[in-house]
Design a protein around this motif. Structure first.
Motif, PDB file in Angstrom:
ATOM      1  N   ILE A   1       0.708  -1.144  -0.121  1.00 54.73           N
ATOM      2  CA  ILE A   1      -0.075  -0.070   0.019  1.00 54.73           C
ATOM      3  C   ILE A   1       0.915   1.291  -0.064  1.00 54.73           C
ATOM      4  N   SER A   2       0.778   2.080  -1.280  1.00 50.20           N
ATOM      5  CA  SER A   2       1.670   3.131  -1.076  1.00 50.20           C
ATOM      6  C   SER A   2       3.027   2.757  -1.192  1.00 50.20           C
ATOM      7  N   PRO A   3       3.902   2.682  -2.121  1.00 54.58           N
ATOM      8  CA  PRO A   3       5.163   2.362  -1.927  1.00 54.58           C
ATOM      9  C   PRO A   3       6.274   3.278  -1.794  1.00 54.58           C
ATOM     10  N   LEU A   4       6.402   4.358  -1.364  1.00 55.86           N
ATOM     11  CA  LEU A   4       7.017   5.396  -1.204  1.00 55.86           C
ATOM     12  C   LEU A   4       8.358   4.968  -0.595  1.00 55.86           C
ATOM     13  N   LEU A   5       8.369   4.200   0.463  1.00 55.38           N
ATOM     14  CA  LEU A   5       9.593   3.493   1.060  1.00 55.38           C
ATOM     15  C   LEU A   5      10.081   2.284   0.638  1.00 55.38           C
ATOM     16  N   PHE A   6       9.537   1.661  -0.525  1.00 52.66           N
ATOM     17  CA  PHE A   6       9.517   0.313  -1.026  1.00 52.66           C
ATOM     18  C   PHE A   6      10.848   0.251  -1.853  1.00 52.66           C
ATOM     19  N   HIS A   7      12.054  -0.246  -1.780  1.00 53.20           N
ATOM     20  CA  HIS A   7      12.854  -0.136  -2.468  1.00 53.20           C
ATOM     21  C   HIS A   7      12.697  -1.121  -3.760  1.00 53.20           C
ATOM     22  N   PRO A   8      13.066  -0.773  -5.184  1.00 54.44           N
ATOM     23  CA  PRO A   8      12.876  -1.702  -6.259  1.00 54.44           C
ATOM     24  C   PRO A   8      13.433  -2.999  -5.893  1.00 54.44           C
ATOM     25  N   ASP A   9      14.747  -3.155  -5.366  1.00 49.06           N
ATOM     26  CA  ASP A   9      15.136  -4.525  -5.046  1.00 49.06           C
ATOM     27  C   ASP A   9      14.313  -5.486  -4.128  1.00 49.06           C
ATOM     28  N   SER A  10      13.626  -4.818  -3.282  1.00 52.55           N
ATOM     29  CA  SER A  10      12.703  -5.621  -2.534  1.00 52.55           C
ATOM     30  C   SER A  10      11.605  -6.254  -3.081  1.00 52.55           C
ATOM     31  N   ILE A  11      11.357  -5.624  -4.292  1.00 52.51           N
ATOM     32  CA  ILE A  11      10.149  -6.456  -5.287  1.00 52.51           C
ATOM     33  C   ILE A  11      10.675  -7.603  -5.741  1.00 52.51           C
ATOM     34  N   LEU A  12      11.835  -7.513  -6.290  1.00 53.60           N
ATOM     35  CA  LEU A  12      12.373  -8.554  -6.868  1.00 53.60           C
ATOM     36  C   LEU A  12      12.946  -9.751  -5.874  1.00 53.60           C
ATOM     37  N   ALA A  13      13.131  -9.174  -4.455  1.00 51.30           N
ATOM     38  CA  ALA A  13      13.473 -10.261  -3.338  1.00 51.30           C
ATOM     39  C   ALA A  13      12.091 -10.928  -3.182  1.00 51.30           C
ATOM     40  N   LEU A  14      10.823 -10.394  -2.830  1.00 54.24           N
ATOM     41  CA  LEU A  14       9.739 -10.751  -2.609  1.00 54.24           C
ATOM     42  C   LEU A  14       8.917 -11.932  -3.804  1.00 54.24           C
ATOM     43  N   LYS A  15       9.397 -11.590  -5.007  1.00 55.09           N
ATOM     44  CA  LYS A  15       8.973 -12.183  -6.204  1.00 55.09           C
ATOM     45  C   LYS A  15       9.474 -13.833  -5.933  1.00 55.09           C
ATOM     46  N   GLN A  16      10.382 -14.064  -4.857  1.00 56.25           N
ATOM     47  CA  GLN A  16      10.881 -15.310  -4.913  1.00 56.25           C
ATOM     48  C   GLN A  16       9.911 -16.149  -4.406  1.00 56.25           C
ATOM     49  N   HIS A  17       9.052 -15.444  -3.618  1.00 56.61           N
ATOM     50  CA  HIS A  17       8.125 -16.284  -2.969  1.00 56.61           C
ATOM     51  C   HIS A  17       6.402 -16.375  -3.650  1.00 56.61           C
ATOM     52  N   GLY A  18       6.135 -15.001  -4.266  1.00 59.84           N
ATOM     53  CA  GLY A  18       5.026 -15.246  -5.059  1.00 59.84           C
ATOM     54  C   GLY A  18       4.790 -13.853  -5.526  1.00 59.84           C
ATOM     55  N   LEU A  19       3.649 -13.640  -6.185  1.00 67.77           N
ATOM     56  CA  LEU A  19       3.414 -12.381  -6.900  1.00 67.77           C
ATOM     57  C   LEU A  19       3.275 -11.186  -5.878  1.00 67.77           C
ATOM     58  N   VAL A  20       3.873  -9.970  -6.298  1.00 61.58           N
ATOM     59  CA  VAL A  20       3.738  -8.743  -5.641  1.00 61.58           C
ATOM     60  C   VAL A  20       2.996  -7.736  -6.355  1.00 61.58           C
ATOM     61  N   PHE A  21       2.033  -7.121  -5.650  1.00 62.00           N
ATOM     62  CA  PHE A  21       0.992  -6.096  -6.148  1.00 62.00           C
ATOM     63  C   PHE A  21       1.382  -5.009  -5.427  1.00 62.00           C
ATOM     64  N   VAL A  22       0.830  -3.950  -6.122  1.00 59.70           N
ATOM     65  CA  VAL A  22       0.926  -2.291  -5.228  1.00 59.70           C
ATOM     66  C   VAL A  22      -0.462  -1.805  -5.681  1.00 59.70           C
ATOM     67  N   PHE A  23      -0.844  -1.244  -4.564  1.00 61.79           N
ATOM     68  CA  PHE A  23      -2.079  -0.287  -4.697  1.00 61.79           C
ATOM     69  C   PHE A  23      -1.888   1.264  -4.463  1.00 61.79           C
ATOM     70  N   PHE A  24      -1.711   1.852  -5.384  1.00 64.80           N
ATOM     71  CA  PHE A  24      -1.224   3.330  -5.335  1.00 64.80           C
ATOM     72  C   PHE A  24      -2.312   4.199  -4.657  1.00 64.80           C
ATOM     73  N   THR A  25      -2.319   4.568  -3.510  1.00 68.32           N
ATOM     74  CA  THR A  25      -3.445   5.218  -2.884  1.00 68.32           C
ATOM     75  C   THR A  25      -3.316   6.954  -3.267  1.00 68.32           C
ATOM     76  N   ASP A  26      -2.272   7.344  -3.716  1.00 69.42           N
ATOM     77  CA  ASP A  26      -1.977   8.667  -4.306  1.00 69.42           C
ATOM     78  C   ASP A  26      -1.431   8.592  -5.716  1.00 69.42           C
ATOM     79  N   ASN A  27      -1.272   9.763  -6.368  1.00 66.11           N
ATOM     80  CA  ASN A  27      -1.097   9.674  -7.761  1.00 66.11           C
ATOM     81  C   ASN A  27       0.655   9.542  -7.617  1.00 66.11           C
ATOM     82  N   PRO A  28       1.099   8.440  -8.386  1.00 67.50           N
ATOM     83  CA  PRO A  28       2.496   8.206  -8.335  1.00 67.50           C
ATOM     84  C   PRO A  28       3.281   8.842  -9.483  1.00 67.50           C
TER      85      PRO A  28
END
Length: 349
Positions: free
Chosen positions: A84-111
């Motif tokens: 939820i709102s990925p302002l603090l989410f590092h791009p490398d973390s997306i790749l790391a979490l993809k090792q387990h399953g799908l990674v979705f994002v919900f932009f609650t503001d205009n990114p």
């Protein structure tokens, strides 16, 4: 059973991450939360020292918190991570979490705008990495795709019927109630000024008293209200007012559902997206200027039967879009993408 990791700022009642956690749990998913507030309190604190630290070293602080996130994910092994709102989410973390399953994002503001509270370099670098992105504006869906997001979906806000439900007073003490903070654009001031001589109830931050420049609105604000108090406040008024912040003008906001879910007529600033969600003059009433707002209030107060009929129609419509509906949509997309990946693997094999 799907294991879902929800990443957000804080786990407080009514926040998007908390509401979606309840939704996934209600559908039988095992849910774990990760919050930046718990992992690195200084990142979300509003104290002056922490705000200074944020400006000087937010990336360093956030990288440390991201390491904690990856460690938790490695233990939990989620089938789905919803950020939820990925302002603090590092791009490398997306790749790391993809090792387990799908990674979705919900932009609650205009990114895709330039405001620092909506986007930054990490957000922009993450665009092509998400398995799916959700946002509350169809127009912004198209702009996300233009910025490299592979799968973007229109995902409106929703009704939280567990906490927001009709609590109507037989004799409302307000003609119009507005729940919302003061906004630096001063647009909200201009709209409220137009109806200040009616029985107007106002709830929001202290900025209404310290920053508002309209004398007719001074000391009118009754302070912040809790998430649980929303039905009682809206039930004390004949109409609930919705004034969009500039960043929501291309879509809608959470108030879009909170007001009709309490059985109160929604009197809202007009937007194309909003009118697609609630039909004009049937399920909600709209305005586009302070003068039109005043005209609508005056007319409606002379037509109580119309207020009731529109409020009831809006209430029925709000019940069609609950958190359960939204979570089902996410799980359907999760299943579709997983199936697509499986078919690709079979075809390659």
């Amino acid at each position: 059973m799907n294991k879902v990791l929800i990443v957000g700022q804080a786990l407080e009642l009514g926040r998007t991450e908390e509401v979606y956690g309840r939704g996934f749990s209600a559908l039988g998913c095992k849910v774990q939360h990760f919050t930046w507030k718990e992992a690195a309190p200084s990142l979300v604190s509003r104290s002056l020292p922490d705000r200074v630290a944020w400006r000087l070293a937010w990336k360093l602080l956030a990288k440390s918190a991201n390491q904690k996130l990856v460690e938790i994910a490695n233990q939990f092994k989620p089938d789905l991570t919803l950020v939820i709102s990925p302002l603090l989410f590092h791009p490398d973390s997306i790749l790391a979490l993809k090792q387990h399953g799908l990674v979705f994002v919900f932009f609650t503001d205009n990114p895709v705008d330039a405001h620092h509270t909506h986007s930054n370099s990490w957000v922009q670098r993450g665009f092509p990495l998400w398995d799916a992105a959700f946002i509350w504006s169809q127009e912004l869906v198209e702009r996300l795709v233009e910025n490299g997001v592979k799968r973007a979906f229109f995902h409106p806000f929703c009704s939280d019927v567990e906490y927001h439900f009709p609590k109507r007073q037989a004799n409302p003490i307000y003609d119009v109630a507005f729940i919302g903070n003061w906004d630096a654009s001063r647009k909200r001031e201009q709209y409220l000024k137009a109806i200040a001589d009616y029985r107007l109830g106002l709830w929001g931050s202290s900025y209404w008293n310290t920053h508002c420049k309209e004398p007719t609105l001074k000391n009118l604000c009754q302070g912040m209200c809790s998430y649980q108090e929303i039905p009682e406040i809206l039930g004390s008024a004949k109409m609930g007012l919705n004034i969009l912040r500039p960043q929501n003008e291309e879509g809608h906001n959470i108030r879009t559902y909170e007001i009709p879910a309490t059985g109160t007529l929604m009197l809202s600033e007009r937007s194309r997206e909003l009118m697609n969600l609630f039909a004009e003059d049937k399920e909600a009433v709209y305005f586009s200027s302070p003068n039109e707002l005043r005209q609508k209030v005056e007319y409606l107060l002379q037509n109580h039967a119309l207020i009731e009929s529109i409020a009831q129609a809006g209430y029925k419509k709000a019940l069609e879009d609950t958190i359960i509906n939204r979570v089902k949509e996410i799980l359907t997309i999760h299943e579709t993408i997983n199936q697509s990946h499986s078919n690709q693997y079979i075809n390659v094999g």
